[in-house]
Design an enzyme around this catalytic site. Structure first.
Site, PDB file in Angstrom:
ATOM      1  CG  HIS A  40      19.045   1.051  37.094  1.00  0.00           C
ATOM      2  ND1 HIS A  40      19.147  -0.235  36.617  1.00  0.00           N
ATOM      3  CD2 HIS A  40      19.894   1.124  38.153  1.00  0.00           C
ATOM      4  CE1 HIS A  40      20.035  -0.904  37.349  1.00  0.00           C
ATOM      5  NE2 HIS A  40      20.483  -0.092  38.289  1.00  0.00           N
ATOM      6  CG  ASP A  72      17.633  -1.580  34.045  1.00  0.00           C
ATOM      7  OD1 ASP A  72      18.705  -0.966  33.918  1.00  0.00           O
ATOM      8  OD2 ASP A  72      17.151  -1.879  35.145  1.00  0.00           O
ATOM      9  CB  SER A  97      21.323  -1.942  40.569  1.00  0.00           C
ATOM     10  OG  SER A  97      22.224  -1.863  39.489  1.00  0.00           O
TER      11      SER A  97
END
Length: 519
Positions: free
Chosen positions: A488, A458, A231
């Site tokens: 995610h 996602d 991320s």
């Protein structure tokens, strides 16, 4: 919801902690005065048994021994507060490691950043370590609290009691009085950041953290950087590659941030991403042939009932975690938290059932996880660090009139999340430190191959960002791997195709064919 770019991975660490909860040292440091005149790369780390995480790192017990009885080790690295003055004041950077277990020849240290920005790597790595057992055979697994986070000069903005009030605010103001109150809450929060952490705030940019990582690489004794970023960690990895392309050894970027976007574009993309995740959740519920969906008769009915619940909560909250009530904002936060992982879809379903019956405890527990609040009412500094890093990185500043004009566009993209993500663009409106750039520079000509992993489902870092990262890194640098899944990130989905490809690259240097697809 958190700041526009804060939803990207702030929930990642919280997910691991929350799953455990549902199934069942000291804070920060200030800059040290004066230069010591030494070479920071010559310092020797003193590894000791890890203490329990500090409040700023999320609290809890000291990490349990690893399989086989090996203990987690922690250390502190000194880094310049201001990288333009490398012999000036220093700050402590908190590190954690699990030494390589074998068999096989040790490659080096594999440094992790799990995202946020604002997540404590020191508290996160032990939670996720079982997923990376294969990598530990040949790497020391290493993570850290980036500057501004946890015990690394952690930014503090408000007290726990003040944060309870901050997260009770109406984050989707409907009239001028509510807009004024919302903006006032943001101004008070940001003023608290300046009051409590003024000396650190100008030095928590992603470029600063990337320079810390290169110092870390050298202090750990590695000639090249071995890195796993998730991320926001993909942005940090891309910035590192830009600053130090010749130092990249092997790097994986998973759950990929689009480095070409402004905060507004990121927020709009997240609105689409979370709406897609909600659509997938709703369809999965009604498509389960083994049981009747308890929260709706069709996917549209599921979403309509959630929208009705949120509208009802806007007018009249219901009991949450005593003495706090479940507001519309807290409920939306909780729903967003659950969409980060398919493992949280079942608790989300149960939480919605309870909320329809007037009980908001599960949705509030989910919301607390996203905000970094533990069961004792203590907050980590996740939100404070998230805001400080994002606002220091992002040059753009939006005002109330601009956001108000944009709300219909966001709402059209996502009836459930659009308003929240639009209004969150005000987070940096009066931030005391100017932002660095329109978007991060990740161009890395000359870098070794970087594996970029995108997940089609996602919610926080939409799939399209992976291709944008590949293009921005530059021709011949990045190789894209696609995972057709939910949640995610991809590696922690436990999909064997993804894990085998990543493991083969990190352990043996085998780069998968460009365009490889896992499902």
């Amino acid at each position: 919801m958190q700041s526009p770019r804060g939803l990207r991975a702030a929930a990642l660490t919280a997910t691991a902690v929350l799953l455990t909860a549902l199934a069942a040292g000291c804070d920060g440091n200030t800059p040290k005065e004066g230069p010591d005149g030494g070479d920071p790369t010559a310092q020797k780390l003193q590894w000791t048994d890890c203490p329990a995480p500090s409040e700023s790192e999320g609290g809890g017990a000291a990490p349990s021994p690893l399989p086989g009885g090996a203990k987690w080790q922690c250390a502190t690295m000194k880094a310049p507060l201001d990288w333009s003055k490398p012999k000036g004041d220093t700050i402590d950077i908190a590190l954690i490691r699990a030494q390589a277990s074998g068999p096989g020849k040790r490659i080096g240290s594999l440094i992790f950043n799990f995202g946020g920005p604002g997540g404590s790597g020191v508290s996160a790595l032990p939670s996720f370590a079982p997923d990376y057992a294969k990598l530990r055979t040949r790497y020391d697994l290493v993570s850290f609290d980036p500057r501004g986070v946890g015990r690394s000069a952690g930014v503090r903005c408000e007290s726990d009691a003040q944060l309870d009030q901050y997260f009770q605010q109406d984050a989707t103001p409907d009239d001028q009085a509510e807009r004024n109150a919302y903006l006032k809450n943001i101004e008070q929060f940001n003023a608290g950041c300046e009051k409590n952490s003024a000396k650190v705030l100008p030095h928590v940019r992603t470029t600063d953290a990337a320079r810390d990582m290169d110092l870390m690489r050298q202090v750990l004794g590695d000639p090249r950087m071995y890195y796993f970023g998730i991320s926001y960690g993909t942005e940090l990895g891309g910035v590192y590659a830009h600053l130090f392309p010749r130092h990249v050894g092997r790097a994986v970027l998973d759950g990929v941030v689009d480095p070409t976007q402004t905060p507004e574009q990121t927020s709009l993309g997240q609105a689409r991403g979370f709406q897609l995740a909600m659509d997938n959740f709703a369809h999965a519920c009604v498509s389960d042939a083994t049981t009747k969906c308890p929260i709706g008769n069709s996917a549209q009915d599921v979403e309509n009932r959630i929208a009705a619940l949120l509208k009802k909560l806007d007018a009249k909250p219901i009991p949450g975690m005593f003495p706090r009530q479940l507001t519309q904002s807290a409920a939306t936060n909780g729903i967003a938290q659950a969409l980060y992982s398919k493992e949280l879809w079942s608790p989300l379903t149960e939480g919605l059932q309870q909320a329809y019956a007037g009980d908001g405890r599960i949705l509030m527990l989910l919301s607390d996880a996203l905000n970094g609040r533990n069961e004792n009412g203590e907050y980590s500094n996740l939100t404070s660090a998230n805001v400080a890093i994002n606002c220091s990185d992002d040059k753009q500043r939006y005002d109330t009139a601009y956001v108000q004009r944009k709300v219909p566009e966001f709402r059209a993209v996502s009836p459930l999340f659009g308003d929240f993500l639009a209004w969150s663009m005000l987070t940096c409106a009066d931030w005391p430190v100017p932002g660095a750039a329109d978007h991060p520079d990740v161009s890395a000509p000359g870098s070794a191959p970087i594996l970029v992993v995108g997940n089609t489902g996602d919610p926080a870092t939409p799939y399209e960002g992976a291709k944008k990262m590949v293009d921005a890194l530059g021709k011949g640098v990045a190789v894209e791997l696609t995972y057709k899944g939910q949640g995610h990130g991809a590696y922690d989905s436990k999909n064997k195709c993804v894990q085998n490809a990543v493991n083969a690259y990190l352990l043996d240097g085998k780069v998968p064919a460009a365009g490889t697809v896992c499902s």
